[in-house]
Design a protein around this motif. Structure first.
Motif, PDB file in Angstrom:
ATOM      1  N   LEU A   1      -0.682 -32.984 -23.989  1.00 35.56           N
ATOM      2  CA  LEU A   1       0.352 -33.814 -23.373  1.00 35.56           C
ATOM      3  C   LEU A   1       1.393 -34.272 -24.383  1.00 35.56           C
ATOM      4  O   LEU A   1       2.549 -34.514 -24.030  1.00 35.56           O
ATOM      5  N   ALA A   2       1.006 -34.376 -25.643  1.00 33.26           N
ATOM      6  CA  ALA A   2       1.955 -34.761 -26.691  1.00 33.26           C
ATOM      7  C   ALA A   2       3.006 -33.681 -26.924  1.00 33.26           C
ATOM      8  O   ALA A   2       4.053 -33.949 -27.537  1.00 33.26           O
ATOM      9  N   GLN A   3       2.750 -32.473 -26.427  1.00 31.76           N
ATOM     10  CA  GLN A   3       3.666 -31.357 -26.654  1.00 31.76           C
ATOM     11  C   GLN A   3       4.648 -31.138 -25.514  1.00 31.76           C
ATOM     12  O   GLN A   3       5.550 -30.304 -25.631  1.00 31.76           O
ATOM     13  N   VAL A   4       4.485 -31.866 -24.411  1.00 32.64           N
ATOM     14  CA  VAL A   4       5.339 -31.597 -23.248  1.00 32.64           C
ATOM     15  C   VAL A   4       5.990 -32.873 -22.747  1.00 32.64           C
ATOM     16  O   VAL A   4       5.471 -33.970 -22.925  1.00 32.64           O
ATOM     17  N   ASP A   5       7.135 -32.708 -22.143  1.00 33.86           N
ATOM     18  CA  ASP A   5       7.841 -33.793 -21.473  1.00 33.86           C
ATOM     19  C   ASP A   5       8.092 -33.380 -20.030  1.00 33.86           C
ATOM     20  O   ASP A   5       8.177 -32.185 -19.712  1.00 33.86           O
ATOM     21  N   ARG A   6       8.232 -34.352 -19.193  1.00 32.01           N
ATOM     22  CA  ARG A   6       8.519 -34.067 -17.795  1.00 32.01           C
ATOM     23  C   ARG A   6       9.831 -33.287 -17.673  1.00 32.01           C
ATOM     24  O   ARG A   6      10.819 -33.594 -18.330  1.00 32.01           O
ATOM     25  N   VAL A   7       9.820 -32.265 -16.845  1.00 33.10           N
ATOM     26  CA  VAL A   7      11.024 -31.474 -16.595  1.00 33.10           C
ATOM     27  C   VAL A   7      12.028 -32.328 -15.833  1.00 33.10           C
ATOM     28  O   VAL A   7      11.702 -32.895 -14.783  1.00 33.10           O
TER      29      VAL A   7
ATOM     30  N   LYS B   1      12.133 -26.268 -10.997  1.00 38.06           N
ATOM     31  CA  LYS B   1      10.688 -26.124 -10.924  1.00 38.06           C
ATOM     32  C   LYS B   1      10.094 -25.890 -12.318  1.00 38.06           C
ATOM     33  O   LYS B   1      10.743 -25.317 -13.197  1.00 38.06           O
ATOM     34  N   VAL B   2       8.874 -26.358 -12.480  1.00 34.61           N
ATOM     35  CA  VAL B   2       8.136 -26.057 -13.703  1.00 34.61           C
ATOM     36  C   VAL B   2       7.937 -24.546 -13.769  1.00 34.61           C
ATOM     37  O   VAL B   2       7.569 -23.901 -12.782  1.00 34.61           O
ATOM     38  N   ARG B   3       8.198 -23.981 -14.951  1.00 28.56           N
ATOM     39  CA  ARG B   3       8.091 -22.529 -15.127  1.00 28.56           C
ATOM     40  C   ARG B   3       6.776 -22.195 -15.832  1.00 28.56           C
ATOM     41  O   ARG B   3       6.507 -22.669 -16.930  1.00 28.56           O
ATOM     42  N   VAL B   4       5.981 -21.386 -15.158  1.00 26.98           N
ATOM     43  CA  VAL B   4       4.671 -21.001 -15.685  1.00 26.98           C
ATOM     44  C   VAL B   4       4.555 -19.485 -15.644  1.00 26.98           C
ATOM     45  O   VAL B   4       4.870 -18.857 -14.632  1.00 26.98           O
ATOM     46  N   ALA B   5       4.104 -18.904 -16.761  1.00 28.65           N
ATOM     47  CA  ALA B   5       3.783 -17.479 -16.793  1.00 28.65           C
ATOM     48  C   ALA B   5       2.284 -17.339 -17.005  1.00 28.65           C
ATOM     49  O   ALA B   5       1.655 -18.173 -17.666  1.00 28.65           O
ATOM     50  N   ILE B   6       1.710 -16.303 -16.437  1.00 23.33           N
ATOM     51  CA  ILE B   6       0.271 -16.097 -16.544  1.00 23.33           C
ATOM     52  C   ILE B   6      -0.029 -14.621 -16.746  1.00 23.33           C
ATOM     53  O   ILE B   6       0.595 -13.759 -16.120  1.00 23.33           O
ATOM     54  N   ALA B   7      -0.963 -14.337 -17.640  1.00 21.57           N
ATOM     55  CA  ALA B   7      -1.371 -12.966 -17.922  1.00 21.57           C
ATOM     56  C   ALA B   7      -2.850 -12.956 -18.276  1.00 21.57           C
ATOM     57  O   ALA B   7      -3.426 -13.980 -18.654  1.00 21.57           O
ATOM     58  N   SER B   8      -3.464 -11.797 -18.135  1.00 23.80           N
ATOM     59  CA  SER B   8      -4.846 -11.604 -18.566  1.00 23.80           C
ATOM     60  C   SER B   8      -4.863 -10.643 -19.742  1.00 23.80           C
ATOM     61  O   SER B   8      -3.978  -9.792 -19.884  1.00 23.80           O
ATOM     62  N   THR B   9      -5.865 -10.769 -20.603  1.00 28.50           N
ATOM     63  CA  THR B   9      -6.053  -9.803 -21.684  1.00 28.50           C
ATOM     64  C   THR B   9      -7.360  -9.066 -21.447  1.00 28.50           C
ATOM     65  O   THR B   9      -8.297  -9.609 -20.859  1.00 28.50           O
ATOM     66  N   GLY B  10      -7.419  -7.836 -21.924  1.00 26.74           N
ATOM     67  CA  GLY B  10      -8.679  -7.102 -21.834  1.00 26.74           C
ATOM     68  C   GLY B  10      -8.506  -5.671 -21.386  1.00 26.74           C
ATOM     69  O   GLY B  10      -8.040  -5.421 -20.278  1.00 26.74           O
ATOM     70  N   ASP B  11      -8.876  -4.730 -22.266  1.00 30.53           N
ATOM     71  CA  ASP B  11      -8.802  -3.316 -21.909  1.00 30.53           C
ATOM     72  C   ASP B  11      -9.833  -2.941 -20.849  1.00 30.53           C
ATOM     73  O   ASP B  11      -9.774  -1.861 -20.264  1.00 30.53           O
ATOM     74  N   GLU B  12     -10.787  -3.835 -20.607  1.00 27.57           N
ATOM     75  CA  GLU B  12     -11.809  -3.555 -19.603  1.00 27.57           C
ATOM     76  C   GLU B  12     -11.324  -3.839 -18.188  1.00 27.57           C
ATOM     77  O   GLU B  12     -12.018  -3.527 -17.212  1.00 27.57           O
ATOM     78  N   LEU B  13     -10.139  -4.416 -18.069  1.00 29.51           N
ATOM     79  CA  LEU B  13      -9.668  -4.862 -16.760  1.00 29.51           C
ATOM     80  C   LEU B  13      -8.898  -3.790 -16.011  1.00 29.51           C
ATOM     81  O   LEU B  13      -8.116  -3.028 -16.593  1.00 29.51           O
ATOM     82  N   LEU B  14      -9.101  -3.769 -14.719  1.00 30.35           N
ATOM     83  CA  LEU B  14      -8.326  -2.937 -13.809  1.00 30.35           C
ATOM     84  C   LEU B  14      -7.678  -3.825 -12.770  1.00 30.35           C
ATOM     85  O   LEU B  14      -8.206  -4.883 -12.416  1.00 30.35           O
ATOM     86  N   GLN B  15      -6.553  -3.372 -12.250  1.00 30.93           N
ATOM     87  CA  GLN B  15      -5.930  -4.075 -11.141  1.00 30.93           C
ATOM     88  C   GLN B  15      -6.596  -3.656  -9.838  1.00 30.93           C
ATOM     89  O   GLN B  15      -6.945  -2.477  -9.658  1.00 30.93           O
ATOM     90  N   PRO B  16      -6.807  -4.592  -8.913  1.00 30.52           N
ATOM     91  CA  PRO B  16      -7.338  -4.213  -7.599  1.00 30.52           C
ATOM     92  C   PRO B  16      -6.501  -3.097  -6.987  1.00 30.52           C
ATOM     93  O   PRO B  16      -5.269  -3.112  -7.063  1.00 30.52           O
TER      94      PRO B  16
END
Length: 399
Positions: free
Chosen positions: A14-20, A178-193
């Protein structure tokens, strides 16, 4: 910094972020649920003119003085006006204008009579009773007066707000971005549905559960997919989002294995805040900054990712958005099922809460996601706790 408490981890984040607070203008039709960036004041009266509340005839009330059914007032009809039209002549005493609901009342008129209560022969209107000044009469500004505060800055717009704003002719409004959020997964074992399941591979569930959870909470994440187990390639992809998003979430690559790449990624692109939180599941989480963007790397185990999102990332989203109603709630409840394991360290287990009681699923492994279905709480178990028998009063976190 590593091996810190959950509370310390949250404080550091929380010390690293401020309200948008940055504003953007959006079409009114797209503003539902958005927070206003400024106060909005009514620019004019609504309705903007005196108008008729019914279908009938409008005239000066004094022309009906003394009228009754045996001696009706007789007025000359000189025109007609529907809603959206404007009769621009002044109506003399003794004359009348046929008017429809919502029509602007002409000058010289101060009342309206229902058309069902009068008779008309040619251009003669017969009114069988007296009417009074401003009878059946809607005034300009009856709904909203010019200068009225329509909504304060920070107001979350509802459907009723949109209607009121539209009545003021507002086609667009300024809202907090709006708050901007990006999301990703790591892992060569992963497949997309949808891809064929291959030996040694698993489908990527984290991306779906966490992006879905973000949407349930009202956010619209940028879903990036799967990052390779390669430090340079993953670092290059994450670095593209520096200062473009407020929060960058990843799952996987946070422990001490050969392919736990997030340590190297953080060293390349940013500054580490902490690694390892004293909790189970999800303890190996990493937090870091790159530019103005905060990154949180969560465990790749499905329930660990789900739990640490709720416990670590969700408070950050509350701070960024200012939406305190999104914060988790704390309480107490009674276990209806025993938890047979001793908890050497601090532990959070999935549970279903209802009416002051919590029911536990049979499966508690960090890699199990299906047992989360239907759960709406975590049971918070302190470090050094023995197995918990049914009937134990426990602390809970309501999601």
């Amino acid at each position: 910094m590593q091996d810190i408490s959950l509370e310390k981890a949250i404080d550091m984040l929380l010390a690293q972020v401020d309200r948008v607070r940055e504003a953007e203008e959006v079409p009114l039709m797209e503003a539902l649920g958005r927070q206003l960036a400024e106060d909005y004041i009514a620019p004019f009266d609504n309705p903007p003119f005196d108008r008729s509340p019914l279908d009938g005839y409008t005239f000066a009330a004094q022309a009906t003085a003394g009228a009754d059914k045996d001696h009706p007032a007789r007025l000359t009809i000189i025109g007609e006006e529907c809603a959206g039209q404007y009769f621009d002549q002044s109506v003399p005493v003794g004359s009348a204008v046929r008017i429809m609901t919502g029509g602007a009342i002409p000058a010289g008129c101060d009342c309206v009579v229902r058309q069902e209560e009068v008779t008309v022969t040619g251009d003669t209107l017969c009114v069988p009773y007296e009417l009074h000044h401003h009878e059946n009469y809607c005034f300009a500004g009856e709904d909203i007066r010019k200068g009225t505060l329509l909504a304060k800055a920070g107001t979350r717009l509802t459907a009723a707000h949109l209607g009121a704003f539209a009545s003021m002719g507002l086609a667009a409004v300024k809202v907090i971005r709006k708050v901007r959020v990006a999301i990703a997964s790591t892992g060569d074992e992963l497949l997309q549905p949808g891809d064929p399941l291959a030996p040694g591979k698993i489908y990527n569930s984290n991306l779906y559960s966490l992006s879905g959870r973000l949407r349930e909470l009202g956010f619209e994440p940028e879903v990036l997919g799967i990052l390779p187990d390669d430090v340079d390639a993953a670092a290059a992809e994450i670095a593209k989002w520096q200062d473009k998003v407020d929060l960058f979430l990843t799952t996987g690559g946070v422990s001490v294995g050969k392919k736990d790449i997030m340590h190297g990624v953080v060293d390349k692109i940013g500054k580490r805040l902490f690694w390892r939180v004293c909790m189970k599941p999800g303890g190996p989480s990493i937090a870091y900054t790159f530019g103005k963007t905060l990154g949180i790397a969560l465990s790749g185990n499905p329930f660990a990712a789900y739990a640490t999102f709720e416990l670590i990332a969700r408070p950050v989203l509350v701070e960024l958005s200012g939406e305190q109603d999104l914060a988790v709630r704390h309480g107490q409840a009674v276990l209806t099922d025993a938890f047979p394991k001793a908890s050497k360290g601090r532990r959070f287990i999935r549970a279903y809460h209802e009416n002051g009681k919590v029911r536990l699923p049979q499966q508690h492994a960090s890699g199990s996601l299906f047992s989360v279905v239907g759960c709406n709480a975590f049971v918070a178990i302190p470090a050094g706790t023995d197995p918990l028998p049914a009937g134990t009063k426990v602390d809970i976190i309501l999601l």
